[in-house]
Write a protein that holds these residues in place. Structure first.
Motif, PDB file in Angstrom:
ATOM      1  N   GLU A 177     -33.481  32.526   9.024  1.00 26.48           N
ATOM      2  CA  GLU A 177     -34.342  31.423   9.442  1.00 26.48           C
ATOM      3  C   GLU A 177     -35.150  30.973   8.230  1.00 26.48           C
TER       4      GLU A 177
ATOM      5  N   SER B 110     -38.374  32.403   3.571  1.00 28.65           N
ATOM      6  CA  SER B 110     -39.601  31.639   3.360  1.00 28.65           C
ATOM      7  C   SER B 110     -40.544  31.722   4.550  1.00 28.65           C
ATOM      8  N   GLU B 111     -40.108  32.268   5.676  1.00 29.75           N
ATOM      9  CA  GLU B 111     -40.946  32.446   6.860  1.00 29.75           C
ATOM     10  C   GLU B 111     -41.672  33.789   6.871  1.00 29.75           C
ATOM     11  N   GLY B 112     -41.508  34.580   5.844  1.00 27.55           N
ATOM     12  CA  GLY B 112     -42.153  35.882   5.798  1.00 27.55           C
ATOM     13  C   GLY B 112     -41.405  36.966   6.542  1.00 27.55           C
ATOM     14  N   ILE B 113     -40.102  36.768   6.803  1.00 24.83           N
ATOM     15  CA  ILE B 113     -39.273  37.731   7.528  1.00 24.83           C
ATOM     16  C   ILE B 113     -38.376  38.450   6.535  1.00 24.83           C
TER      17      ILE B 113
ATOM     18  N   ASP C  61     -41.497  41.797   9.829  1.00 21.99           N
ATOM     19  CA  ASP C  61     -42.335  40.616   9.614  1.00 21.99           C
ATOM     20  C   ASP C  61     -43.473  41.002   8.671  1.00 21.99           C
ATOM     21  N   GLN C  62     -43.620  40.229   7.583  1.00 19.73           N
ATOM     22  CA  GLN C  62     -44.691  40.515   6.627  1.00 19.73           C
ATOM     23  C   GLN C  62     -46.063  40.274   7.229  1.00 19.73           C
ATOM     24  N   GLY C  63     -46.141  39.344   8.171  1.00 20.39           N
ATOM     25  CA  GLY C  63     -47.383  39.153   8.909  1.00 20.39           C
ATOM     26  C   GLY C  63     -48.268  38.034   8.409  1.00 20.39           C
ATOM     27  N   MET C  64     -48.046  37.536   7.199  1.00 21.57           N
ATOM     28  CA  MET C  64     -48.918  36.499   6.659  1.00 21.57           C
ATOM     29  C   MET C  64     -48.328  35.088   6.822  1.00 21.57           C
ATOM     30  N   GLY C  65     -47.026  34.987   7.030  1.00 24.28           N
ATOM     31  CA  GLY C  65     -46.394  33.687   7.152  1.00 24.28           C
ATOM     32  C   GLY C  65     -46.027  33.038   5.840  1.00 24.28           C
ATOM     33  N   TYR C  66     -46.232  33.733   4.719  1.00 26.73           N
ATOM     34  CA  TYR C  66     -45.877  33.189   3.416  1.00 26.73           C
ATOM     35  C   TYR C  66     -44.466  33.650   3.029  1.00 26.73           C
TER      36      TYR C  66
ATOM     37  N   ASP D  81     -45.416  39.153  -0.707  1.00 31.39           N
ATOM     38  CA  ASP D  81     -45.619  37.719  -0.722  1.00 31.39           C
ATOM     39  C   ASP D  81     -46.804  37.430  -1.638  1.00 31.39           C
TER      40      ASP D  81
END
Length: 646
Positions: A244, A264-267, A283-288, A309
């Motif tokens: 994604e 790029s979705e932080g996954i 999931d990295q959790g920050m969304g970056y 990230d």
């Protein structure tokens, strides 16, 4: 050196400022006197000299031999080379354009390849920039294939056929070869063959499994991963997993069978090359966007994955994705480097100071800064009860117990955080003193009680249960009463050669035997076989004078009586008395083995009843005779007290 604990893993910040812009040099010089009183400033650790740039750092890498750390940054665009054994900056070199990324081609810093932001590819040697060439389009990443000596540059935009390109430059031949063609989608903004629009499709990143099968993988803006085998002359692309968003980071495991993919979705997804489905998703959790992925191996041979990230660095377990450690600098992160076989991570970030983190559970500190291990051990022994120096974390029940709940939302002294509040240390100390004014006395009494209990425990004699010869074991342990700690495995008790003495019944000590009685004359054996020391009684009339005590035992039929010969402390000769009628006193034992039993000299004196009766009559007559008293009436008194003459 700052310490942060995530679960059971401690992370130490050994380099890097607390803020992005520390005090300038001219202001620090003016405040030199005041900084001498600052404990944090005086106890700071300077890992490497000038470990930073004027504005920001872009990329950082460590050499394979571990003696060099190379980093690039701005402003002005430049490269720093640190020599780690000397903990100093070896030299710095300026460039004409900002560096995007670079690779070290040799085991040290002498050969490096730099991808610049002006579409140039620079080759640097030990002394200078050796050669520069231009790329047809802007590059996004840099991969080096050591077996074929090829530099692979993923680029932005489409070629004449509408495919994305990975430029290949052979360093042996010194020329570009046919590019790898990858399907990255269509660019609707411009015509085919141009550089592309702002949102032009691109090949974002690449990686190579150089220690195993040698495959190269490239991530695209379309969310796909393409694989190439450099061992064949014609590239054979293989479509990989679908993500994604865009694929922004890739990394092969040491075995080459596992591939970590970041989007790029932080996954972050973990794939096995033999299966199209993801083994694990994190999931990295920050969304970056994920900037970097790395497979790590801890000192205990545990497999971990590092994902970074621009805000955080996280380490998690490869098998189940359980979080293990995390780092969150106060500035944005551009690149992360791991010094292999150690627990140190270095970062290039959007700040003047570069950061360095030490994780003892990941591995030891590098050999050039081994002194950090001792500092970490000292910090680990300290027990900290506060999160910050000037604040104490309290929950709502704690505030109510201190009668501070009425201050919530009314003062800056209470700062809300998660499920509690940070309270100023001064306010906390005052409130605690008001709530419990006897806290100091209670703490002092508690410390005294603990000390007394500790001393009391040291005086308690240890016990050890054995199968045979329990009395002998207790006797051996009793000799250790004066020691600080009784060791139940010291001496004969802990020696394997004497193990059967306390386990096998054949080695049981016979306390009724003649040999035992001769070696232990003060031990009395009962009819049941148990032993006990002889009880002796002393006459109260002779405690001060030390005279003899007559025995109450009857004489034997033969008229023979066993007596003990002794002498007084005043030097007067005492009479012979029966054995056992008085307590034995310690004294020097005669070395003549013929008449020694215990600590007294024993003799057998035959006496007749008539002689005894005659002696008793003579003694009675002497006691009955009146004693003559001397008259002192005519003697002059030397005292002036007249009442004494009355």
């Amino acid at each position: 050196m700052k310490s942060d604990v995530t679960g059971d893993v401690a992370v130490y910040t050994v380099a890097g400022a607390e803020t992005a812009r520390p005090l300038p040099e001219w202001l620090a010089r003016r405040r030199k006197r005041s900084l001498k009183q600052d404990a944090e400033y005086m106890n700071r650790v300077e890992l490497l000299q000038d470990f930073g740039f004027e504005e920001a750092s872009q990329c950082i890498r460590a050499s394979e031999d571990g003696d060099w750390v190379v980093s690039t940054g701005t402003y002005k665009p430049q490269m720093h080379v640190h020599y780690t054994p000397h903990l100093s900056l070896a030299f710095s070199r300026h460039t004409t354009a900002l560096n995007t990324t670079f690779l070290l081609l040799s085991s040290d810093y002498t050969k490096s390849l730099h991808l610049q932001s002006d579409r140039s590819l620079e080759f640097h040697t030990k002394g200078q920039r050796h050669y520069t060439t231009r790329l047809p389009r802007y590059g996004r990443d840099l991969v080096y294939d050591r077996f074929s000596a090829e530099a692979l540059v993923p680029s932005v935009g489409l070629d004449a056929d509408g495919n994305g390109e990975v430029f290949r430059m052979n360093l042996d031949l010194g020329q570009f070869l046919n590019s790898y063609k990858i399907d990255v989608g269509r660019d609707e903004g411009v015509e085919t063959g141009l550089q592309g629009s702002i949102y032009a499709p691109s090949v974002n990143c690449g990686t190579i499994a150089e220690n195993t099968h040698g495959l190269t993988a490239f991530g695209t803006s379309a969310g796909t991963v393409a694989f190439f085998d450099p061992r064949v002359k014609k590239a054979i692309p293989v479509t990989g997993p679908k993500m994604e968003g865009e694929v922004t980071a890739l990394d092969f495991s040491n075995s080459g069978l596992s591939l970590a993919v970041g989007s790029s979705e932080g996954i972050v997804k973990l794939f096995d090359l033999r299966s199209p489905r993801a083994l694990l998703q994190k999931d990295q959790g920050m969304g970056y966007a994920i900037k970097q992925l790395m497979h790590l191996t801890t000192a205990s041979q545990e497999k971990k994955i590092l994902s970074a990230d621009k805000r955080t660095i996280k380490l998690w377990d490869e098998s189940d994705g359980k979080p293990w450690a995390s780092m969150e600098p106060v500035v944005d992160i551009n690149h992360v480097a791991w010094i292999k076989d150690t627990g140190m991570l270095m970062t290039a970030n959007e700040g003047p100071d570069q950061h360095a983190f030490l994780i003892p559970q990941l591995g030891p500190s590098p050999r050039w800064c081994s002194f950090l291990d001792n500092m970490v051990e000292e910090m680990a022994e300290e027990v900290k009860t506060t999160t910050y120096d000037n604040y104490k974390f309290l929950t709502l029940p704690d505030l109510k117990s201190l009668s501070l709940d009425h201050l919530i939302g009314k003062t800056n002294l209470l700062r809300p955080y998660m499920h509690g509040y940070f309270v100023a240390s001064k306010l906390y100390d005052q409130a605690k003193l008001i709530a419990n004014p006897y806290a100091w006395e209670e703490e002092r009494a508690k410390r005294v009680k603990e000390k007394v209990e500790q001393e009391r425990a040291s005086r308690i004699r240890g016990t050890k249960k054995v199968k045979v010869n329990q009395k002998l074991a207790d006797k051996l342990l009793k000799r250790q009463e004066r020691r600080a700690k009784v060791d139940t495995k010291a001496g004969m008790l802990g020696d394997d050669r004497f193990g059967k003495l306390f386990e096998d019944e054949e080695f049981m000590v016979d306390e009724t035997s003649r040999e035992f009685r001769s070696l232990n004359p003060s031990t009395k054996v009962d009819a049941s076989g148990s032993t006990a020391p002889k009880q002796k009684e002393r006459n109260s009339d002779d405690d001060s004078s030390g005279s003899e005590i007559s025995s109450d035992e009857d004489e034997n039929t033969s008229g023979v009586r066993m007596t003990v010969s002794s002498s007084n402390q005043n030097g007067r000769q005492s009479k012979d008395v029966a054995l056992g009628s008085r307590s034995q006193k310690t004294g020097r034992v005669s070395k003549n083995r013929g008449d020694v039993v215990g600590e007294k000299s024993v003799s057998f004196v035959p006496e007749s009843k008539r002689r005894k009766q005659a002696q008793d009559q003579d003694q009675d007559m002497e006691d009955a005779a009146p004693q003559q008293k001397r008259s002192y009436a005519d003697r002059r008194s030397a005292s002036t007290n007249t009442f004494r003459k009355l």
